[in-house]
Design an enzyme around this catalytic site. Structure first.
Site, PDB file in Angstrom:
ATOM      1  N   ASP A   1     -19.110 -10.404 -17.599  1.00 54.83           N
ATOM      2  CA  ASP A   1     -18.012  -9.752 -16.995  1.00 54.83           C
ATOM      3  C   ASP A   1     -17.723 -10.056 -15.621  1.00 54.83           C
ATOM      4  O   ASP A   1     -17.700  -9.338 -14.611  1.00 54.83           O
ATOM      5  CB  ASP A   1     -18.185  -8.021 -17.114  1.00 54.83           C
ATOM      6  CG  ASP A   1     -19.171  -7.510 -16.319  1.00 54.83           C
ATOM      7  OD1 ASP A   1     -20.096  -8.489 -15.774  1.00 54.83           O
ATOM      8  OD2 ASP A   1     -19.257  -6.368 -15.939  1.00 54.83           O
TER       9      ASP A   1
ATOM     10  N   ASP B   1     -21.917 -12.394 -11.875  1.00 56.14           N
ATOM     11  CA  ASP B   1     -21.890 -13.063 -12.833  1.00 56.14           C
ATOM     12  C   ASP B   1     -21.512 -14.618 -12.377  1.00 56.14           C
ATOM     13  O   ASP B   1     -21.969 -15.619 -13.077  1.00 56.14           O
ATOM     14  CB  ASP B   1     -20.657 -12.675 -13.723  1.00 56.14           C
ATOM     15  CG  ASP B   1     -21.154 -11.168 -14.088  1.00 56.14           C
ATOM     16  OD1 ASP B   1     -21.573 -10.971 -15.209  1.00 56.14           O
ATOM     17  OD2 ASP B   1     -20.706 -10.349 -13.144  1.00 56.14           O
TER      18      ASP B   1
ATOM     19  N   THR C   1     -25.064 -10.363 -19.099  1.00 57.65           N
ATOM     20  CA  THR C   1     -24.583  -9.869 -17.810  1.00 57.65           C
ATOM     21  C   THR C   1     -23.787  -8.977 -17.356  1.00 57.65           C
ATOM     22  O   THR C   1     -23.229  -8.754 -16.460  1.00 57.65           O
ATOM     23  CB  THR C   1     -24.643 -10.831 -16.709  1.00 57.65           C
ATOM     24  OG1 THR C   1     -23.409 -11.926 -17.018  1.00 57.65           O
ATOM     25  CG2 THR C   1     -26.013 -12.048 -16.775  1.00 57.65           C
TER      26      THR C   1
ATOM     27  N   HIS D   1     -27.397  -9.727  -8.728  1.00 52.11           N
ATOM     28  CA  HIS D   1     -28.213  -9.080  -9.761  1.00 52.11           C
ATOM     29  C   HIS D   1     -28.397 -10.369 -10.990  1.00 52.11           C
ATOM     30  O   HIS D   1     -29.367 -10.826 -11.505  1.00 52.11           O
ATOM     31  CB  HIS D   1     -27.687  -7.833 -10.554  1.00 52.11           C
ATOM     32  CG  HIS D   1     -27.361  -6.811  -9.462  1.00 52.11           C
ATOM     33  ND1 HIS D   1     -28.243  -6.040  -9.342  1.00 52.11           N
ATOM     34  CD2 HIS D   1     -26.206  -6.351  -8.813  1.00 52.11           C
ATOM     35  CE1 HIS D   1     -27.908  -5.010  -8.218  1.00 52.11           C
ATOM     36  NE2 HIS D   1     -26.497  -5.377  -8.096  1.00 52.11           N
TER      37      HIS D   1
HETATM   38  C1  BDR Z   1     -24.573  -5.134 -12.814  1.00 50.93           C
HETATM   39  O1  BDR Z   1     -23.356  -4.360 -12.671  1.00 50.93           O
HETATM   40  C2  BDR Z   1     -22.201  -5.407 -12.409  1.00 50.93           C
HETATM   41  O2  BDR Z   1     -21.273  -4.952 -11.383  1.00 50.93           O
HETATM   42  C3  BDR Z   1     -22.857  -6.569 -11.946  1.00 50.93           C
HETATM   43  O3  BDR Z   1     -22.246  -7.761 -12.154  1.00 50.93           O
HETATM   44  C4  BDR Z   1     -24.273  -6.586 -12.534  1.00 50.93           C
HETATM   45  O4  BDR Z   1     -24.200  -7.188 -13.813  1.00 50.93           O
HETATM   46  C5  BDR Z   1     -25.441  -4.707 -11.780  1.00 50.93           C
HETATM   47  O5  BDR Z   1     -25.797  -3.277 -12.016  1.00 50.93           O
HETATM   48 CA    CA Z   2     -22.147  -8.517 -14.513  1.00 53.28          CA
END
Ligand code: BDR
Ligand code: CA
Length: 306
Positions: free
Chosen positions: A11, A16, A124, A233
């Site tokens: 997303d 990402d 992700t 992340h």
């Molecule tokens: C996750 O939430 C999204 O906002 C980020 O892209 C990541 O995948 C982190 O909690």
């Molecule tokens: Ca994400």
């Protein structure tokens, strides 16, 4: 090092986009398909963002648009973190590429079934597309080697005190994936909030030509940062796949909470109170120095060859 055939379900989303940048250029990874899902922003925007990144790098990878809302829960975005576009901080050209003419679930099924070896799914975003795939086409499971996902947390959340954003976005989908029987690796907040991209690394990325400018622009726009650095992340999933030795993991039985104040929590049965079996390999520690060294070295290579 081994070569992997991978699919990214995502997303984008700033982190990402960083994960996608790394995967698009790694010679050990054959990226077969990108599927998009509503999460950080609407699926229209996450699809445009995936197109923007592949267009920026002139990479011809099929992109299939996926679910516009969670299975049951109401859709809530995270534009307060990633900006209105979902990838604010850099002025991308209007992409000249287009999504393929097939929805994400069918594209996932066909790509996985037609591939000559088992595929690794990197997830992700919210797990909606994956849940729909596993429900509509359960025979696909035997063609998936494992799912490495960013989501969940054993210790604490970032949406509520216990729930991580991707799991919280579509907990019912998360539960279907977690209970699927497919080998799963959880790269959750336990490591991604620990293994930050340091400000020093970010400053070293900045002068690396157009690639450095783009990545610096979006990463420094991410609100998920502190004095010690930025949580990118999703990029940790790619690091895990290529360098599992930099992680400490433990197998647990994980339950996803689908109602009440702990909605979206991933509860690890650490005392084996309810289960004798395990269903997820959970990343608990990550070597932050190794992560920063690796990401900087990868981005330098990408920038040199741009
Ligand atoms: C996750 O939430 C999204 O906002 C980020 O892209 C990541 O995948 C982190 O909690
Ligand atoms: Ca994400």
């Amino acid at each position: 090092m081994k070569n992997y055939d991978i699919i990214m379900d995502m997303d984008p989303g700033i982190d990402d986009a960083v994960a996608l940048t790394l995967a698009l250029h790694n010679s050990n990874l054959n990226l077969k398909l990108i599927t998009t899902v509503a999460g950080n922003v609407s699926v229209e925007k996450t699809t445009i963002n995936a197109l923007k990144i592949t267009n920026f790098f002139n990479k011809d990878i099929p992109i299939a648009k996926g679910a516009s809302h969670p299975l049951i829960k109401k859709f809530e975005d995270a534009s307060h973190v990633h900006g209105e576009s979902g990838m604010d901080g850099y002025n991308f050209d209007k992409p000249t590429n287009n999504p393929i003419n097939m929805n994400a679930v069918n594209a996932l099924y066909q790509t996985i079934k037609n591939n000559d070896k088992k595929v690794i799914l990197i997830s992700t975003g919210a797990f909606t597309n994956i849940a729909l795939l596993l429900t509509q086409y359960p025979d696909v499971k035997s063609n998936i080697e494992k799912i490495v996902f960013m989501g969940g947390s054993v210790h604490s959340g970032n949406m509520t005190s216990v729930a991580e954003f991707n799991m919280f976005s579509d907990p019912h989908a998360g539960k279907i994936m977690i209970n699927s029987g497919i080998p799963l690796v959880m790269v959750g907040l336990d490591v991604t909030k620990q293994s930050l991209l340091t400000n020093d690394t970010l400053e070293k990325i900045k002068p690396l030509g157009p690639v450095g400018k783009m990545l610096y622009g979006i990463i420094s726009h991410d609100f998920d940062h502190s004095d010690s650095g930025t949580a990118v992340h999703d990029a940790n999933t790619i690091f895990y796949l290529l360098h599992p030795e930099a992680f400490q993991t433990k197998d647990y039985w994980i339950d996803v909470v689908t109602e009440g104040p702990a909605l979206g929590a991933t509860v690890a049965d650490v005392r084996s109170a309810y289960h004798t079996d395990t269903n997820v390999s959970v990343c608990l520690k990550e070597d932050q120095v190794a992560f920063n060294n690796w990401i900087l070295q990868e981005i330098k290579k990408i920038a040199d060859n741009y």
